[in-house]
Motif scaffolding. Structure first.
Motif, mmCIF file in Angstrom:
data_model
loop_
_atom_site.group_PDB
_atom_site.id
_atom_site.type_symbol
_atom_site.label_atom_id
_atom_site.label_comp_id
_atom_site.label_asym_id
_atom_site.label_seq_id
_atom_site.Cartn_x
_atom_site.Cartn_y
_atom_site.Cartn_z
ATOM 1 N N THR A 34 0.813 -1.021 -0.112
ATOM 2 C CA THR A 34 0.053 -0.046 0.170
ATOM 3 C C THR A 34 0.894 1.256 0.040
ATOM 4 N N ASP A 35 2.334 1.037 0.038
ATOM 5 C CA ASP A 35 2.951 2.292 -0.214
ATOM 6 C C ASP A 35 3.441 2.936 -1.448
ATOM 7 N N LYS A 36 2.653 2.048 -2.746
ATOM 8 C CA LYS A 36 2.805 2.261 -3.851
ATOM 9 C C LYS A 36 1.538 2.517 -4.856
ATOM 10 N N VAL A 37 1.291 3.324 -5.696
ATOM 11 C CA VAL A 37 0.183 3.682 -6.314
ATOM 12 C C VAL A 37 -0.389 2.556 -7.109
ATOM 13 N N PHE A 38 -1.412 1.930 -6.823
ATOM 14 C CA PHE A 38 -2.107 0.925 -7.554
ATOM 15 C C PHE A 38 -3.667 1.299 -7.732
ATOM 16 N N PHE A 39 -4.235 0.250 -8.298
ATOM 17 C CA PHE A 39 -5.713 0.559 -8.667
ATOM 18 C C PHE A 39 -6.687 1.017 -7.386
ATOM 19 N N GLY A 40 -7.378 1.821 -7.234
ATOM 20 C CA GLY A 40 -8.251 2.395 -6.306
ATOM 21 C C GLY A 40 -7.445 3.371 -5.446
ATOM 22 N N ARG A 64 -1.457 5.746 -15.841
ATOM 23 C CA ARG A 64 -0.566 4.862 -16.079
ATOM 24 C C ARG A 64 0.838 5.096 -15.866
ATOM 25 N N ALA A 65 1.228 6.524 -15.955
ATOM 26 C CA ALA A 65 2.450 6.802 -15.512
ATOM 27 C C ALA A 65 2.768 6.917 -13.989
ATOM 28 N N LEU A 66 1.607 6.778 -13.160
ATOM 29 C CA LEU A 66 1.441 6.779 -11.667
ATOM 30 C C LEU A 66 1.691 5.387 -11.166
ATOM 31 N N LEU A 67 1.155 4.303 -11.755
ATOM 32 C CA LEU A 67 1.273 2.961 -11.190
ATOM 33 C C LEU A 67 2.604 2.489 -10.913
ATOM 34 N N GLY A 68 2.477 2.038 -9.704
ATOM 35 C CA GLY A 68 3.801 1.264 -9.203
ATOM 36 C C GLY A 68 4.931 2.517 -8.603
ATOM 37 N N ASP A 91 7.409 10.633 -2.999
ATOM 38 C CA ASP A 91 8.688 11.209 -3.276
ATOM 39 C C ASP A 91 9.063 10.930 -4.829
ATOM 40 N N ASP A 92 8.531 10.019 -5.692
ATOM 41 C CA ASP A 92 8.809 9.725 -6.814
ATOM 42 C C ASP A 92 8.368 10.595 -8.037
ATOM 43 N N ASP A 93 9.081 10.854 -8.915
ATOM 44 C CA ASP A 93 8.679 11.870 -10.024
ATOM 45 C C ASP A 93 8.218 11.189 -11.033
ATOM 46 N N VAL A 105 4.872 12.652 -6.341
ATOM 47 C CA VAL A 105 3.888 11.944 -5.568
ATOM 48 C C VAL A 105 4.232 12.345 -4.088
ATOM 49 N N THR A 106 2.975 13.145 -3.680
ATOM 50 C CA THR A 106 3.421 13.610 -2.043
ATOM 51 C C THR A 106 2.502 12.719 -0.998
ATOM 52 N N ASP A 107 1.537 11.883 -1.560
ATOM 53 C CA ASP A 107 0.742 10.980 -0.527
ATOM 54 C C ASP A 107 -0.093 10.115 -1.551
ATOM 55 N N ILE A 108 0.084 8.776 -0.790
ATOM 56 C CA ILE A 108 -0.927 7.806 -1.348
ATOM 57 C C ILE A 108 -1.849 7.358 -0.157
ATOM 58 N N ARG A 109 -3.166 7.225 -0.497
ATOM 59 C CA ARG A 109 -3.885 6.499 0.447
ATOM 60 C C ARG A 109 -4.961 5.445 -0.055
ATOM 61 N N TYR A 110 -5.523 4.409 0.413
ATOM 62 C CA TYR A 110 -6.569 3.593 0.071
ATOM 63 C C TYR A 110 -7.715 3.787 0.893
ATOM 64 N N ALA A 111 -8.686 3.597 0.207
ATOM 65 C CA ALA A 111 -10.060 3.646 1.258
ATOM 66 C C ALA A 111 -10.149 2.225 1.769
ATOM 67 N N PRO A 112 -10.841 2.231 3.022
ATOM 68 C CA PRO A 112 -10.683 0.903 3.556
ATOM 69 C C PRO A 112 -11.966 -0.152 2.668
ATOM 70 N N ILE A 113 -11.708 -1.293 2.701
ATOM 71 C CA ILE A 113 -12.578 -2.187 2.168
ATOM 72 C C ILE A 113 -13.413 -2.682 3.112
ATOM 73 N N ALA A 114 -14.667 -2.525 2.888
ATOM 74 C CA ALA A 114 -15.923 -2.970 3.763
ATOM 75 C C ALA A 114 -16.119 -4.338 3.775
#
Length: 178
Positions: free
Chosen positions: A101-107, A145-149, A153-155, A169-178
């Motif tokens: 969850t420290d990287k950008v993926f779907f959602g 597509r450029a953000l995935l992975g 602090d990545d350019d 990239v300054t912040d990555i969050r995921y919504a909690p799964i219900a």
């Protein structure tokens, strides 16, 4: 020719709109589409069928605007029902968080900062749930597509119509799964 309102010819091999779209959708997006389908089949279609029947019982259908309008509207609703039924069968619901969850993926909810210090908040979602007002972009979009992975602090460099755009990239969050 596929489209009725085709403005100019495009080479299908080079047209980005012809690229296959991903069939991913979030759980809440799938639930929203199922809700729309349910409303159309249980509420809207029976109401329009009743209106068409009542208008047809009035007599001459060729000059009956109520009959003509409701018949066209019923056709649109039936087409939408067919599309949603087929599309929901094709979709793959992503109902869990990624392993990292420290990287950008779907959602992911992502905050970016451009070279001028302005921030941009967005979420990467499926093609069927994009929303410009909420800043939800499709996973198929060039920026997504450029953000995935990417991690914090990545350019990120994205080719845009006005030239290349640079983000951090300054912040990555995921919504909690219900």
């Amino acid at each position: 020719m596929k489209g009725r309102n085709m403005t100019r010819w495009r080479d299908p091999a080079k047209d980005p709109r012809q690229e296959p779209k991903s069939n991913l959708i979030t759980a809440e997006g799938a639930a929203r589409l199922r809700g729309i389908l349910d409303h159309l089949t249980r509420v809207k279609r029976p109401a329009l069928s009743t209106k068409v029947g009542e208008a047809a019982a009035q007599g001459d259908r060729s000059e009956n605007a109520d009959y003509t309008y409701n018949k066209k509207e019923l056709g649109r609703v039936l087409g939408r029902i067919r599309y949603l039924t087929k599309r929901l069968d094709e979709l793959q619901v992503v109902d869990r968080l990624p392993a990292d969850t420290d990287k950008v993926f779907f959602g992911a909810f992502v905050e970016l900062e451009d070279e001028h210090g302005e921030t941009l908040s967005l979420r990467i979602v499926g093609h069927d749930e994009t929303d410009t007002q909420k800043r939800w972009i499709s996973v198929d979009a060039p920026l997504a597509r450029a953000l995935l992975g990417k991690a914090v602090d990545d350019d990120v460099t994205v080719a845009a119509p006005g030239g290349e755009q640079y983000y951090v990239v300054t912040d990555i969050r995921y919504a909690p799964i219900a």
